[in-house]
Write a protein that holds these residues in place. Structure first.
Motif, PDB file in Angstrom:
ATOM      1  N   ILE A 269       1.166  -1.216   0.251  1.00 42.53           N
ATOM      2  CA  ILE A 269      -0.134  -0.261   0.270  1.00 42.53           C
ATOM      3  C   ILE A 269       1.255   1.089   0.136  1.00 42.53           C
ATOM      4  O   ILE A 269       1.344   1.656   0.947  1.00 42.53           O
ATOM      5  N   VAL A 270       0.457   2.152  -1.148  1.00 43.51           N
ATOM      6  CA  VAL A 270       1.296   3.324  -1.055  1.00 43.51           C
ATOM      7  C   VAL A 270       0.626   4.726  -0.712  1.00 43.51           C
ATOM      8  O   VAL A 270      -0.365   4.714  -1.198  1.00 43.51           O
ATOM      9  N   ASP A 271       0.999   6.025   0.706  1.00 39.25           N
ATOM     10  CA  ASP A 271       0.730   6.579   0.316  1.00 39.25           C
ATOM     11  C   ASP A 271       0.657   7.991  -1.135  1.00 39.25           C
ATOM     12  O   ASP A 271       1.690   7.803  -1.268  1.00 39.25           O
ATOM     13  N   SER A 272      -0.109   7.898  -1.064  1.00 38.49           N
ATOM     14  CA  SER A 272       0.036   8.379  -2.623  1.00 38.49           C
ATOM     15  C   SER A 272      -0.718  10.055  -2.124  1.00 38.49           C
ATOM     16  O   SER A 272      -0.007  11.266  -3.282  1.00 38.49           O
ATOM     17  N   SER A 273      -0.709  10.469  -0.846  1.00 42.18           N
ATOM     18  CA  SER A 273      -0.962  11.707  -0.955  1.00 42.18           C
ATOM     19  C   SER A 273       0.451  12.452  -0.702  1.00 42.18           C
ATOM     20  O   SER A 273       1.395  12.301  -0.544  1.00 42.18           O
ATOM     21  N   TYR A 277       4.287  13.567   2.106  1.00 46.20           N
ATOM     22  CA  TYR A 277       6.103  13.652   1.685  1.00 46.20           C
ATOM     23  C   TYR A 277       6.473  15.140   1.535  1.00 46.20           C
ATOM     24  O   TYR A 277       5.501  16.302   1.103  1.00 46.20           O
ATOM     25  N   ASP A 278       8.183  15.171   0.958  1.00 43.38           N
ATOM     26  CA  ASP A 278       8.592  16.166   1.553  1.00 43.38           C
ATOM     27  C   ASP A 278       8.690  16.865  -0.190  1.00 43.38           C
ATOM     28  O   ASP A 278       8.748  17.979   0.026  1.00 43.38           O
ATOM     29  N   SER A 279       9.209  16.028  -0.989  1.00 42.29           N
ATOM     30  CA  SER A 279       9.197  16.341  -2.361  1.00 42.29           C
ATOM     31  C   SER A 279       8.891  15.294  -3.276  1.00 42.29           C
ATOM     32  O   SER A 279       7.886  14.035  -2.613  1.00 42.29           O
ATOM     33  N   TYR A 364       5.517  12.613   6.800  1.00 40.50           N
ATOM     34  CA  TYR A 364       4.531  13.411   7.516  1.00 40.50           C
ATOM     35  C   TYR A 364       3.570  13.019   8.365  1.00 40.50           C
ATOM     36  O   TYR A 364       3.440  13.724   9.279  1.00 40.50           O
ATOM     37  N   PRO A 365       3.029  11.807   7.539  1.00 37.15           N
ATOM     38  CA  PRO A 365       1.616  10.721   8.761  1.00 37.15           C
ATOM     39  C   PRO A 365       2.591  10.388   9.815  1.00 37.15           C
ATOM     40  O   PRO A 365       3.548  10.309   9.776  1.00 37.15           O
ATOM     41  N   ARG A 387       9.067   4.109   6.028  1.00 37.82           N
ATOM     42  CA  ARG A 387       9.005   5.541   5.948  1.00 37.82           C
ATOM     43  C   ARG A 387       9.363   6.818   5.045  1.00 37.82           C
ATOM     44  O   ARG A 387      11.314   5.710   4.808  1.00 37.82           O
ATOM     45  N   VAL A 388       9.454   7.118   4.098  1.00 38.96           N
ATOM     46  CA  VAL A 388      10.684   7.657   2.989  1.00 38.96           C
ATOM     47  C   VAL A 388      10.713   9.402   3.716  1.00 38.96           C
ATOM     48  O   VAL A 388       9.876  10.042   3.582  1.00 38.96           O
TER      49      VAL A 388
END
Length: 423
Positions: A269-273, A277-279, A364-365, A387-388
């Motif tokens: 599952i990839v957070d698409s928001s 992300y910072d960039s 950020y989440p 987390r990336v």
């Protein structure tokens, strides 16, 4: 004259005029089918010249202005002269070849465009418009004799992950003044998949369950089909599982021990928001992580699923080309303003038998949101959060029974992932 007589006359008149009306309709359709394409070739400049000529002719007729008559005649001659450039039909056989249709980010990809004159006469210079992604190129074909062929090479940009539309190839025929323009499409649109950059991962094993053809889980069972080992008999064991030959050889009762053989199913599952992300580069790293996990799962012959903002791919397997479809799904994914918990809940509904769940997100989440997302799946599933964060060093920690990996880039994934799954 009675009302009945009038009705009879009208009915007889309609019957007599019906063939005439039918013939007029046929003539109208015939003329419209041939005139309509010509109207479609007139550009906005052409309509402007026609309108100017019409207004000038009205002014010359109503007011007797000689100047207006000259303008009207000039407009008429311009339109007639430009129309001569549209006489004739273009007959081409156009083909495009793009090999391979799937590449990774940064890999060189070239294609070939071939155009052959299918007409009986020579083909005058014609322009070919060739859309490639958001841009495109225009080729000016030289004069081609009947049966002659011209070849052009083109380059498909692969600097970014995504799906690139190649084509359709169009010929554009017009006049030097731009009054007329005729566009014909000669090829279909082709999709070229630029897969995310991936890295090699070691085979999955810890915390996973497999079917009879692969690695089994560490969960022992006394009522399954995968025989694992023999152990000493303890009161309460099923007597049907006693291995009498081995018991006689060792002088004590030994029973068969089995392993759980449910099939493994990995859900990524990839957070698409974009807000997570910072960039944009961090989001691309997240997609590369997802692609690496899916690719490893397919190589291990697991079932794999991907869930992100605008893509939901459920249960791809090696048998049905899952590696290709999984990476194609990664190419189609785009940032979307969606909720991670809602995406996870839908993925859990679609894949209730998940063995391993990988939640990939940005810096950020909050942890509570990740915990709620992980809680959408069964307690039997192993859930790992990733987390990336390019500002942090690679690391692993378990918070409230939720393993969490921190990755600044894709290259750190193999080492940190092996610690996370074994931890």
């Amino acid at each position: 004259m009675s009302r009945l007589s009038v009705r009879n006359i009208v009915a007889d008149l309609r019957k007599r005029l019906a063939p005439v009306a039918s013939g007029a309709g046929s003539v109208y359709s015939f003329v419209a089918d041939r005139v309509r394409p010509w109207f479609g070739t007139v550009t906005s400049i052409g309509w402007g010249v026609l309108l100017l000529g019409a207004l000038a002719w009205v002014a010359a007729t109503a007011l007797g202005w000689i100047e207006a008559a000259v303008v009207a005649m000039a407009a008429l001659f311009l339109v007639i002269g430009a129309a001569f450039f549209m006489i004739g039909r273009t007959r081409l056989a156009v083909a495009t070849v793009v090999e391979p249709p799937r590449v990774a980010v940064g890999q060189a990809l070239t294609g070939e465009l071939r155009a052959r004159n299918e007409a009986r006469g020579p083909l005058v210079s014609t322009s070919l418009e060739f859309p490639i992604g958001a841009g495109g190129v225009t080729y000016d074909l030289p004069m081609l004799l009947p049966g002659a062929e011209h070849t052009e090479l083109f380059v498909v940009p692969t600097q970014r992950r995504g799906v690139i539309d190649v084509g359709p190839v169009r010929t554009v025929r017009g006049d030097p003044l731009g009054l007329f323009r005729r566009v014909q499409e000669w090829t279909d649109r082709t999709e070229v998949f630029v897969h995310p950059r991936t890295t090699h991962l070691e085979p999955f094993g810890v915390g996973l369950v497999r079917d009879l053809e692969g690695t089994t889980a560490q969960n022992t069972s006394m009522s399954d089909l995968a025989f694992h080992a023999l152990r000493e008999y303890v009161p309460g064991d099923d007597l049907r599982h006693i291995h009498w030959r081995s018991s006689a050889r060792h002088g004590q009762l030994l029973v068969r021990q089995f392993l759980d053989t449910r099939r493994s199913h990995i859900v990524v599952i990839v957070d698409s928001s974009p807000m997570s992300y910072d960039s944009e580069d961090e989001y691309e790293t997240a997609m590369s992580i997802a692609g690496s996990l899916l690719r490893r799962g397919i190589l291990d012959e697991f079932d794999v699923s991907l869930a992100t903002g605008d893509v939901l791919m459920v249960r791809a397997t090696a048998a049905n080309g899952g590696g290709r479809s999984a990476l194609d799904a990664c190419s189609r994914a785009t940032p979307q303003h969606t909720n991670l918990i809602e995406i996870t809940a839908e993925a859990a509904r679609q894949a209730p038998d998940a063995s391993l769940v990988m939640l990939v997100t940005g810096r950020y989440p909050e942890f509570v949101a990740l915990q709620r997302a992980a809680g959408q799946f069964s307690v039997d599933a192993t859930t790992v959060a990733v987390r990336v964060d390019s500002s942090q060093r690679a690391g692993f920690k378990a918070v409230a029974d939720l393993p969490m990996l921190t990755l600044p880039d894709l290259d750190q994934l193999p080492i940190v992932l092996s610690k996370g799954l074994s931890g």
